[in-house]
Design a protein around this motif. Structure first.
Motif, PDB file in Angstrom:
ATOM      1  N   THR A  15       0.823  -1.214   0.000  1.00  0.00           N
ATOM      2  CA  THR A  15       0.000   0.000   0.000  1.00  0.00           C
ATOM      3  C   THR A  15       0.856   1.263   0.000  1.00  0.00           C
ATOM      4  O   THR A  15       0.498   2.264  -0.625  1.00  0.00           O
ATOM      5  CB  THR A  15      -0.932   0.007   1.223  1.00  0.00           C
ATOM      6  OG1 THR A  15      -0.155  -0.161   2.425  1.00  0.00           O
ATOM      7  CG2 THR A  15      -1.950  -1.118   1.134  1.00  0.00           C
ATOM      8  N   GLY A  16       1.991   1.220   0.707  1.00  0.00           N
ATOM      9  CA  GLY A  16       2.883   2.377   0.709  1.00  0.00           C
ATOM     10  C   GLY A  16       3.488   2.629  -0.652  1.00  0.00           C
ATOM     11  O   GLY A  16       3.638   3.780  -1.085  1.00  0.00           O
ATOM     12  N   THR A  17       3.834   1.546  -1.341  1.00  0.00           N
ATOM     13  CA  THR A  17       4.351   1.676  -2.704  1.00  0.00           C
ATOM     14  C   THR A  17       3.283   2.252  -3.628  1.00  0.00           C
ATOM     15  O   THR A  17       3.558   3.112  -4.475  1.00  0.00           O
ATOM     16  CB  THR A  17       4.811   0.303  -3.224  1.00  0.00           C
ATOM     17  OG1 THR A  17       5.843  -0.200  -2.362  1.00  0.00           O
ATOM     18  CG2 THR A  17       5.346   0.408  -4.640  1.00  0.00           C
ATOM     19  N   TRP A  18       2.066   1.786  -3.451  1.00  0.00           N
ATOM     20  CA  TRP A  18       0.936   2.302  -4.236  1.00  0.00           C
ATOM     21  C   TRP A  18       0.763   3.801  -3.996  1.00  0.00           C
ATOM     22  O   TRP A  18       0.644   4.594  -4.946  1.00  0.00           O
ATOM     23  CB  TRP A  18      -0.320   1.525  -3.847  1.00  0.00           C
ATOM     24  CG  TRP A  18      -1.582   1.951  -4.545  1.00  0.00           C
ATOM     25  CD1 TRP A  18      -1.696   2.640  -5.726  1.00  0.00           C
ATOM     26  CD2 TRP A  18      -2.920   1.711  -4.098  1.00  0.00           C
ATOM     27  NE1 TRP A  18      -3.010   2.845  -6.041  1.00  0.00           N
ATOM     28  CE2 TRP A  18      -3.792   2.282  -5.061  1.00  0.00           C
ATOM     29  CE3 TRP A  18      -3.470   1.066  -2.991  1.00  0.00           C
ATOM     30  CZ2 TRP A  18      -5.176   2.231  -4.927  1.00  0.00           C
ATOM     31  CZ3 TRP A  18      -4.846   1.008  -2.863  1.00  0.00           C
ATOM     32  CH2 TRP A  18      -5.682   1.586  -3.819  1.00  0.00           C
ATOM     33  N   ALA A  19       0.768   4.204  -2.717  1.00  0.00           N
ATOM     34  CA  ALA A  19       0.588   5.617  -2.387  1.00  0.00           C
ATOM     35  C   ALA A  19       1.719   6.470  -2.959  1.00  0.00           C
ATOM     36  O   ALA A  19       1.488   7.565  -3.486  1.00  0.00           O
ATOM     37  CB  ALA A  19       0.513   5.792  -0.869  1.00  0.00           C
ATOM     38  N   ALA A  20       2.957   5.972  -2.866  1.00  0.00           N
ATOM     39  CA  ALA A  20       4.094   6.726  -3.401  1.00  0.00           C
ATOM     40  C   ALA A  20       4.017   6.833  -4.917  1.00  0.00           C
ATOM     41  O   ALA A  20       4.328   7.884  -5.500  1.00  0.00           O
ATOM     42  CB  ALA A  20       5.404   6.057  -2.979  1.00  0.00           C
ATOM     43  N   ALA A  21       3.596   5.751  -5.570  1.00  0.00           N
ATOM     44  CA  ALA A  21       3.475   5.772  -7.028  1.00  0.00           C
ATOM     45  C   ALA A  21       2.407   6.764  -7.473  1.00  0.00           C
ATOM     46  O   ALA A  21       2.586   7.500  -8.458  1.00  0.00           O
ATOM     47  CB  ALA A  21       3.151   4.371  -7.545  1.00  0.00           C
ATOM     48  N   VAL A  22       1.294   6.804  -6.746  1.00  0.00           N
ATOM     49  CA  VAL A  22       0.233   7.769  -7.059  1.00  0.00           C
ATOM     50  C   VAL A  22       0.740   9.190  -6.867  1.00  0.00           C
ATOM     51  O   VAL A  22       0.444  10.092  -7.664  1.00  0.00           O
ATOM     52  CB  VAL A  22      -1.007   7.504  -6.180  1.00  0.00           C
ATOM     53  CG1 VAL A  22      -2.016   8.646  -6.312  1.00  0.00           C
ATOM     54  CG2 VAL A  22      -1.662   6.186  -6.561  1.00  0.00           C
ATOM     55  N   SER A  23       1.530   9.407  -5.816  1.00  0.00           N
ATOM     56  CA  SER A  23       2.088  10.736  -5.562  1.00  0.00           C
ATOM     57  C   SER A  23       3.021  11.165  -6.687  1.00  0.00           C
ATOM     58  O   SER A  23       2.995  12.326  -7.126  1.00  0.00           O
ATOM     59  CB  SER A  23       2.838  10.736  -4.226  1.00  0.00           C
ATOM     60  OG  SER A  23       3.416  11.992  -3.966  1.00  0.00           O
ATOM     61  N   ILE A  24       3.842  10.232  -7.172  1.00  0.00           N
ATOM     62  CA  ILE A  24       4.732  10.543  -8.293  1.00  0.00           C
ATOM     63  C   ILE A  24       3.917  10.886  -9.537  1.00  0.00           C
ATOM     64  O   ILE A  24       4.211  11.850 -10.255  1.00  0.00           O
ATOM     65  CB  ILE A  24       5.680   9.357  -8.569  1.00  0.00           C
ATOM     66  CG1 ILE A  24       6.663   9.177  -7.403  1.00  0.00           C
ATOM     67  CG2 ILE A  24       6.449   9.570  -9.873  1.00  0.00           C
ATOM     68  CD1 ILE A  24       7.515   7.929  -7.510  1.00  0.00           C
ATOM     69  N   ARG A  25       2.871  10.105  -9.788  1.00  0.00           N
ATOM     70  CA  ARG A  25       2.015  10.370 -10.948  1.00  0.00           C
ATOM     71  C   ARG A  25       1.351  11.737 -10.834  1.00  0.00           C
ATOM     72  O   ARG A  25       1.307  12.506 -11.805  1.00  0.00           O
ATOM     73  CB  ARG A  25       0.945   9.282 -11.053  1.00  0.00           C
ATOM     74  CG  ARG A  25       0.055   9.401 -12.295  1.00  0.00           C
ATOM     75  CD  ARG A  25      -1.161   8.515 -12.171  1.00  0.00           C
ATOM     76  NE  ARG A  25      -2.032   8.959 -11.076  1.00  0.00           N
ATOM     77  CZ  ARG A  25      -3.109   8.291 -10.662  1.00  0.00           C
ATOM     78  NH1 ARG A  25      -3.423   7.136 -11.225  1.00  0.00           N
ATOM     79  NH2 ARG A  25      -3.849   8.766  -9.674  1.00  0.00           N
ATOM     80  N   ASN A  26       0.855  12.062  -9.644  1.00  0.00           N
ATOM     81  CA  ASN A  26       0.209  13.358  -9.446  1.00  0.00           C
ATOM     82  C   ASN A  26       1.195  14.509  -9.595  1.00  0.00           C
ATOM     83  O   ASN A  26       0.841  15.585 -10.094  1.00  0.00           O
ATOM     84  CB  ASN A  26      -0.451  13.412  -8.065  1.00  0.00           C
ATOM     85  CG  ASN A  26      -1.638  12.481  -7.946  1.00  0.00           C
ATOM     86  OD1 ASN A  26      -2.210  12.064  -8.955  1.00  0.00           O
ATOM     87  ND2 ASN A  26      -2.016  12.134  -6.725  1.00  0.00           N
TER      88      ASN A  26
END
Length: 475
Positions: A444-455
């Motif tokens: 989930t942390g990887t998912w959140a970080a990936a979304v942050s990078i995309r944003n």
């Protein structure tokens, strides 16, 4: 154990199936031969004596390994989740990482030949495990150091009101860290640890008092009514936001892998748990204090990092006071990462503890390589901040939660047939939970970080590589 081991490997690592389980209540727990160490070999007069860290020094080193950049993010954790869930997350992760740290001491006792995470990997998974951890652990420390370089550049920009190109400050951070991290033993580094600890705690005290006595946060409207918008539970929060907060706290406690270096250089490892409990108690109390106080007084007008929450003047003062602490934290990250590589390269040779040319060339080369990579990563990757969160969610969680649960089960699983006690079963459940929870946070942390990078890409909030732009919001 892996098959086909060389003679050196056979002599350097203990067969895990024959290792007794250590009992910290045993009066012989932690006893050692002062003239010989399983990692550094025979300790001779006139050579480098790595086994020279007392328990108070160990506490300070541990504190500076953990209390660094993460403490400044605690108010944002409460902002994302609410005061009550945020506080509970900090306490829960504190307890979990305390157990993880305790497992480090037990594992070191059971496997005295282990100095750092590469040795852990070898015991757990043979040569593959050793190579995996030999890459993961230094890489994690290099990213932490790179993040520290960025924080130091922010501090210099804040203090000097953006006095020069940001890259120049990162170079200053790199050169200073190389000089300090080149100190050979952790006992000498611990002297810097005292300075760093006082520095960071003073900065925290300054910002905590300042936000409490000021009329309103600097980011709030300076006239008319205003609303802090604080809440016990943030009902408007999202799942990703909550998991991002959990990952932030885990990342802030993720100095646990470096504790192997600490216990490996203690004069009397029997006192390791004493140092651990002192460290974790102070860390958790500090995280809760700054998180609750700053969030309560600033609310939605919280600055990130928290040192900017009390206005320009206090920001300059706090960053100036925090600078030595930031340098010391990066020094320790670089030192322990480089030391793992150094010990692996020279282990089994006289050069490990002698003042030879090979010794110094290898040591300075390891330190120089680590600070250079930290500099390149910090400046060349335009979304470095998000990448650090990604690395923290993956490598940090893996090494301070998943690996520790695995270590305990590795050394104790064989007892399941003869030990039917509820206590043993509870410990099995705890360590299985550590692995499962760690894996969940990793995903989930990887998912959140990936979304942050995309944003960040979507909003254009991406800096250029080697940018001179002000990163402290001072200009």
């Amino acid at each position: 154990m892996a098959s086909g081991m060389s003679d050196v490997e056979k002599n350097s690592y203990t067969d895990p199936t024959t290792v007794p389980v250590s009992d910290p209540l045993d009066p012989k727990y932690g006893d050692e031969t002062p003239e010989y160490d399983a990692v550094f070999g025979e300790i001779r007069e006139g050579q480098v004596n790595y086994k020279s860290v007392g328990w108070i020094m160990a506490t300070i080193i541990m504190l500076k390994t953990i209390i660094a950049l993460g403490v400044l993010a605690m108010p944002t954790v409460l902002s994302a989740t609410g005061g009550v869930p945020g506080s509970l997350i900090i306490i829960a992760i504190g307890l979990i990482t305390t157990w993880s740290g305790h497992v480090v001491g037990l594992f070191k006792k059971n496997h005295p030949e282990v100095y750092s995470m590469d040795g852990v990997g070898y015991v757990l998974a043979g040569r593959f495990g050793r190579e995996l951890y030999s890459v993961a652990y230094p890489l994690f420390m290099i990213f932490l150091s790179g993040s520290g370089f960025v924080a130091i550049s922010i501090a210099f920009n804040a203090v000097t009101a953006y006095g020069t190109c940001t890259v120049a400050w990162v170079v200053v951070a790199m050169v200073g860290t190389f000089a300090l991290a080149s100190i050979q033993t952790l006992s000498k580094v611990s002297i810097l640890g005292w300075i760093g600890f006082v520095s960071v705690m003073s900065a925290i005290l300054i910002i905590t008092i300042a936000v409490g006595i000021q009329d309103r946060p600097s980011a709030a409207p300076q006239t008319g009514p205003w609303d802090k918008d604080i809440s016990a539970v943030n009902h408007a929060g999202t799942f990703l936001g909550g998991m991002g907060a959990v990952s932030t706290v885990v990342f802030s406690y993720s100095g646990t892998p470096a504790f192997f270096n600490v216990v490996g250089e203690m004069r009397n490892p029997k006192n390791y748990d004493r140092a651990l409990y002192c460290c974790q108690s102070i860390v958790t109390a500090t995280y809760l204090t700054i998180g609750i106080v700053v969030y309560y007084f600033c609310g939605q007008y919280l600055a990130n990092p928290a040192l900017g929450s009390a206005g320009v003047i206090i920001k300059k003062v706090a960053y100036a006071v925090a600078l030595p602490g930031l340098f010391v934290s990066v020094t320790i990250y670089t030192h322990v990462g480089a030391k793992m590589i150094f010990v692996r390269l020279l282990r089994g040779s006289d050069h490990l503890t002698s003042h030879s040319f090979v010794h110094w060339a290898t040591w300075l080369g390891c330190v120089g390589g680590c600070v250079t990579l930290s500099f390149i990563l910090a400046e060349a990757i335009p979304f470095f901040g998000d990448l650090v969160n990604l690395i923290g969610a993956t490598l940090g969680t893996f090494m301070c939660m998943v690996s520790n649960g695995w270590m305990w089960l590795h050394d104790n699983w064989h007892r399941r047939h003869e030990d039917k006690s509820l206590y043993f079963k509870a410990l099995v459940v705890l360590n299985v939970f550590l692995i499962v929870a760690g894996a969940f946070i990793m995903i989930t942390g990887t998912w959140a970080a990936a979304v942050s990078i995309r944003n960040s890409y979507a909003t254009g909030n991406i800096s250029r590589p080697f940018s001179c732009a002000d990163n402290s919001n001072s200009s």
